[in-house]
Design an enzyme around this catalytic site. Structure first.
Site, short mmCIF file in Angstrom:
data_model
loop_
_atom_site.label_atom_id
_atom_site.label_comp_id
_atom_site.label_asym_id
_atom_site.label_seq_id
_atom_site.Cartn_x
_atom_site.Cartn_y
_atom_site.Cartn_z
N CYS A 85 36.31 10.45 21.59
CA CYS A 85 35.40 9.29 21.49
C CYS A 85 35.87 8.38 20.36
O CYS A 85 35.97 8.80 19.21
CB CYS A 85 33.97 9.77 21.22
SG CYS A 85 32.88 8.48 20.59
N GLU A 99 -10.29 7.36 -5.76
CA GLU A 99 -9.50 7.14 -4.56
C GLU A 99 -9.16 8.47 -3.93
O GLU A 99 -8.64 9.37 -4.60
CB GLU A 99 -8.20 6.41 -5.00
CG GLU A 99 -7.53 5.62 -3.92
CD GLU A 99 -8.15 4.22 -3.74
OE1 GLU A 99 -9.18 3.91 -4.40
OE2 GLU A 99 -7.62 3.46 -2.92
N CYS A 159 27.51 7.99 25.81
CA CYS A 159 27.93 7.41 24.53
C CYS A 159 28.14 5.90 24.69
O CYS A 159 28.65 5.46 25.72
CB CYS A 159 29.24 8.10 24.11
SG CYS A 159 29.89 7.48 22.57
N LYS A 195 -2.47 2.38 -9.60
CA LYS A 195 -3.31 1.94 -8.49
C LYS A 195 -2.97 2.84 -7.30
O LYS A 195 -1.93 2.70 -6.66
CB LYS A 195 -3.04 0.46 -8.17
CG LYS A 195 -3.92 -0.06 -7.05
CD LYS A 195 -3.87 -1.57 -7.04
CE LYS A 195 -4.42 -2.22 -5.80
NZ LYS A 195 -5.16 -1.47 -4.84
N LYS A 244 -7.61 -2.55 -17.02
CA LYS A 244 -9.04 -2.75 -17.28
C LYS A 244 -9.27 -2.93 -18.78
O LYS A 244 -8.64 -2.22 -19.57
CB LYS A 244 -9.83 -1.51 -16.84
CG LYS A 244 -9.65 -1.14 -15.40
CD LYS A 244 -10.26 0.22 -15.09
CE LYS A 244 -10.05 0.56 -13.62
NZ LYS A 244 -10.48 1.92 -13.30
N ASP A 288 0.02 -4.73 4.19
CA ASP A 288 -0.84 -5.18 3.09
C ASP A 288 -0.33 -6.49 2.51
O ASP A 288 -1.09 -7.38 2.14
CB ASP A 288 -0.87 -4.13 1.98
CG ASP A 288 -1.63 -2.90 2.42
OD1 ASP A 288 -2.14 -2.89 3.55
OD2 ASP A 288 -1.71 -1.94 1.62
S1 IVH Z 1 -11.06 0.28 -10.31
C1 IVH Z 1 -14.45 -2.54 -10.46
N1 IVH Z 1 -8.96 1.79 -10.57
O1 IVH Z 1 -7.82 -0.55 -5.60
C2 IVH Z 1 -13.25 -1.72 -10.44
N2 IVH Z 1 -9.41 0.86 -8.43
O2 IVH Z 1 -7.59 -3.40 -4.95
C3 IVH Z 1 -13.11 -0.98 -9.21
N3 IVH Z 1 -7.81 1.53 -6.71
O3 IVH Z 1 -11.11 -1.02 -4.58
C4 IVH Z 1 -11.82 -0.39 -8.93
N4 IVH Z 1 -6.58 2.82 -7.97
O4 IVH Z 1 -9.90 1.23 -3.98
C5 IVH Z 1 -9.68 1.04 -9.74
N5 IVH Z 1 -7.16 3.19 -10.93
C6 IVH Z 1 -7.88 2.45 -10.12
C7 IVH Z 1 -7.55 2.30 -8.75
C8 IVH Z 1 -8.34 1.49 -7.94
C9 IVH Z 1 -6.75 2.35 -6.75
C10 IVH Z 1 -8.22 0.80 -5.52
C11 IVH Z 1 -9.72 0.77 -5.28
C12 IVH Z 1 -10.07 -0.67 -5.39
C13 IVH Z 1 -8.80 -1.33 -4.97
C14 IVH Z 1 -8.73 -2.77 -5.43
#
Ligand code: IVH
Length: 692
Positions: free
Chosen positions: A442, A183, A418, A126, A300, A40
């Site tokens: 050994c 998720e 070995c 996340k 958010k 990633d």
């Molecule tokens: S919100 C418009 N909240 O991370 C907002 N996403 O890199 C939409 N993800 O596409 C996503 N944990 O697959 C949100 N607590 C969380 C999340 C989360 C994992 C993932 C999700 C998103 C991706 C973005």
């Protein structure tokens, strides 16, 4: 004077084109094939480079650019479904200052952030899984879909319906239409269990929980998904009809939880960017305390009206951002596979890698655990492999990137001999996963076993470290652990680098070791499974080495703190003639066979809490913790304000160090740790003189 406008050269345009093709290809591999070929972090770097060019040369931006799109087109395996509301992606922040800058920008834009009207932020973990949209109509789960390109995803309803925590029906009074985003993930224990089953069945191993969640969701036969123990956390509302009016994100999450949908318990709503920062730091440090994987924090804006003001780009909302933790997985090239011989003769395969920076350290070697693991992962010299270094865990090779395998790469065969100059046969007993060198002569094994014998948790012989053990072995001054007591000191005195005093000190340390209690001697014998705790239990129960030697497996297993595994290992060890000969040499050298004695150590660490991180030279992790506990201290796994000191070895956990620095906890190197153990004093901390 204004800056002259820069226009993209052909070279830049070509690079942008190439980056787009590359990113699109990786999108396809990740989203459509579930078979990513880069980590990633490497993917993020490509996107970042592309974005930098697009920022500098906006004329190069096209609507098809991956920076303007979400995910990849759905595969044709599952029926396409249109989301009621598009599923957007998130912009990323890769460092905390980028996150802070995002918050400040947003507050300026809102003209907010004043004390009487602060912007609240919902901080969420996340989750590292697969984004799924659930659709409930009149309380019934009617559809579950992947994100796809954000507009159209794939219908995976039958698969998602097998997930225990996803309700198929919501309670009475649920909205008529409810689209929920979340998720789907696999917990670490479920992932480990799945891979164990895969290995036992001779099947290919999954590289990580995210990948296995994705693979499990993509089964055409949902009964396979049902056996995979998936879970879900819901974190966002999509389209809703017939629900109470919400003004805040937190209300929507509470509402989802009340309907019985799984909402992660670690969500926090905070009032300042500083608090967001603290939440991120806290989870960066504690991510391994969770039994599922997270790769960052999603922040958010909580107020829904404010979200409306901020709006979105085509790809991502402006009101949210993903703070990504530093990566723990990277790809690199595996040069060769070797085996190392441990002090009990265990042969551990390990990969020699092209050095790669991962999990906060440069890694050039990574373990492959044992023969079955190499086979199950099918890693081959020359492969591009995924390397993982998570927290304090030693780096490991997760698996190969098959798409990058060179045609000439041959499967690796476990060596039959070995790697030491004696090249004795390696043996893998029936039913065991470990392969061992059973040659007691050994040199690799002897090196490890003598070093261990002299180490602090065993006979504690100061000055008998790796270099000297090697030298003495090379010169034939020692051939087994018992020879330590009969070294020809005159010969040592004649060696370069050994002065009168250093020889006298070494000799005195060896003489003193004869009196160590039985438990220390038992640890030093290097018996599989027998660590300091088991050794103390055995010594306490039997009191003399001869009684242990004469005891049956059952008698030993009956002792408090000694299980059948230890009992069997100890019994087997003493049944070996070569080992009994060593015991007789120790007896002849006047080594103490009795115990327990009064504790050899004073409780100098009583009331203290000492955290160990990284690899120390003189102690294994277990030994260091034992040494702390034996002196009355505690040795927890994480740093807090109660921590007295943090001991740092090679490759320490970055989070523990940062926390120590933040809290002003003293950080000790190995000599300072030795000093602390013997005196209970921290270096440089002197008792204050009473003031007059
Ligand atoms: S919100 C418009 N909240 O991370 C907002 N996403 O890199 C939409 N993800 O596409 C996503 N944990 O697959 C949100 N607590 C969380 C999340 C989360 C994992 C993932 C999700 C998103 C991706 C973005």
């Amino acid at each position: 004077m204004s800056e002259p406008e820069r226009t993209a050269t052909d070279e830049v345009a070509a690079r942008v084109e190439a980056l787009r093709a590359e990113v699109a290809e990786h999108d396809r591999r990740y989203h459509t094939d579930d078979a990513p070929t880069i980590s990633d972090a490497e993917y993020d770097e490509l996107v970042r480079e592309l974005r930098r060019y697009e920022d500098e040369f906006p004329e190069l931006i096209t609507p098809e650019s991956p920076t303007r799109r979400v995910g990849a087109a759905p595969s044709t395996l599952f029926a396409p479904v249109q989301h009621l509301q598009p599923m957007m992606s998130l912009d990323n922040a890769f460092a905390l200052d980028e996150l802070v800058a995002w918050g400040e920008r947003l507050e300026r834009r809102l003209g907010a952030g004043r004390d009487d009207d602060p912007v609240d932020y919902a901080c969420e973990l996340k989750i590292d899984g697969v984004a799924i949209s659930l659709l409930y109509e009149d309380g019934a789960l009617v559809q579950a879909a992947t994100r796809g390109d954000g507009r159209v995803g794939e219908d995976v309803t039958a698969n998602v319906a097998t997930i225990d925590t996803v309700p198929s029906r919501l309670p009475a009074g649920a909205p008529t239409v409810l689209e929920v985003r979340g998720e789907v993930f696999m917990s670490r224990p479920a992932f480990d269990a799945l891979n164990e089953r895969q290995a036992a069945a001779g099947e290919r191993l999954f590289v990580n929980p995210r990948n296995s969640a994705a693979g499990s969701l993509r089964q055409k036969d949902a009964s396979i998904t049902a056996g995979r123990e998936l879970s879900m956390w819901c974190y966002q509302l999509g389209a809703v009809e017939g629900a109470p009016p919400f003004t805040r994100h937190r209300q929507t999450l509470e509402f989802l939880a009340e309907l019985g949908l799984p909402v992660n318990p670690e969500v926090r709503v905070v009032g300042t960017v500083g608090d967001v920062h603290a939440y991120c730091l806290q989870w960066e440090r504690h991510r391994h305390d969770l039994d599922y994987e997270i790769d960052g924090v999603v922040v958010k804006v909580d107020g829904l009206a404010r979200r409306g003001e901020l709006g979105s780009t085509t790809r991502a909302p402006r009101w949210a951002i993903a703070y990504k933790f530093p990566p723990e997985e990277r790809t690199t090239r595996l040069r060769e596979i070797h085996v190392s011989i441990g002090r009990t003769g265990r042969a551990t395969p390990y990969a020699q890698l092209e050095p790669v920076f991962v999990g906060g350290a440069n890694v050039s070697q990574a373990t492959l655990h044992n023969e079955d693991q190499v086979r199950a992962k099918d890693v081959r010299p020359g492969d591009t492999v995924i390397v993982r270094r998570a927290g304090d865990v030693i780096p490991e090779v997760v698996g190969p990137v098959l798409a990058e395998r060179p045609p000439e790469a041959e499967p690796w065969a476990f060596p039959t001999t070995c790697p030491c100059p004696r090249a004795s046969p390696l043996v893998r007993p029936e039913g065991e996963s470990d392969t061992r060198c059973v040659d007691l002569q050994c040199p690799f094994q002897l090196q490890g076993s003598i070093e261990h014998f002299a180490s602090r948790s065993a006979m504690d012989i100061e000055g008998f470290g790796e270099q000297r053990v090697r030298l003495f072995l090379d010169l034939g001054l020692v051939r087994d652990i018992a020879d330590v007591f009969t070294v020809d000191w005159d010969q040592v005195r004649s060696l370069e680098g050994f002065g009168e005093t250093s020889v006298a000190n070494l000799q005195a340390a060896v003489d003193a070791a004869r009196q160590r209690p039985l438990a220390n001697l038992l640890v030093g014998l290097n018996i599989r499974h027998l660590g300091p705790t088991g050794a103390r239990a055995l010594a306490g129960a039997f009191g003399h080495l001869d009684r242990i030697m004469a005891a049956s497996v059952e008698e030993m297993a009956a002792a408090e703190g000694v299980g059948p595994v230890i009992a069997r290992a100890v019994h087997e060890w003493f049944a070996d003639e070569g080992h009994r000969a060593v015991v007789e040499k120790l007896r002849a050298a006047g080594v103490n066979f009795t115990g327990p004695d009064r504790p050899r150590v004073e409780p100098v660490l009583a009331g203290m809490s000492v955290v160990v991180t990284g690899t120390l030279e003189g102690w294994s992790r277990e030994e260091a913790e034992e040494a702390i506990k034996a002196r009355g201290g505690k040795s927890p796994g994480s740093v807090s304000k109660k921590t007295t000191a943090v001991v740092v070895g090679e490759g320490p956990g970055a989070s523990k160090l940062t926390k120590a620095e933040e809290l002003g906890v003293p950080v000790l190197d190995e000599p300072a740790f030795a000093h602390l153990l013997s005196t209970g004093e921290l270096p440089g901390v002197v008792e204050a003189e009473p003031s007059v």
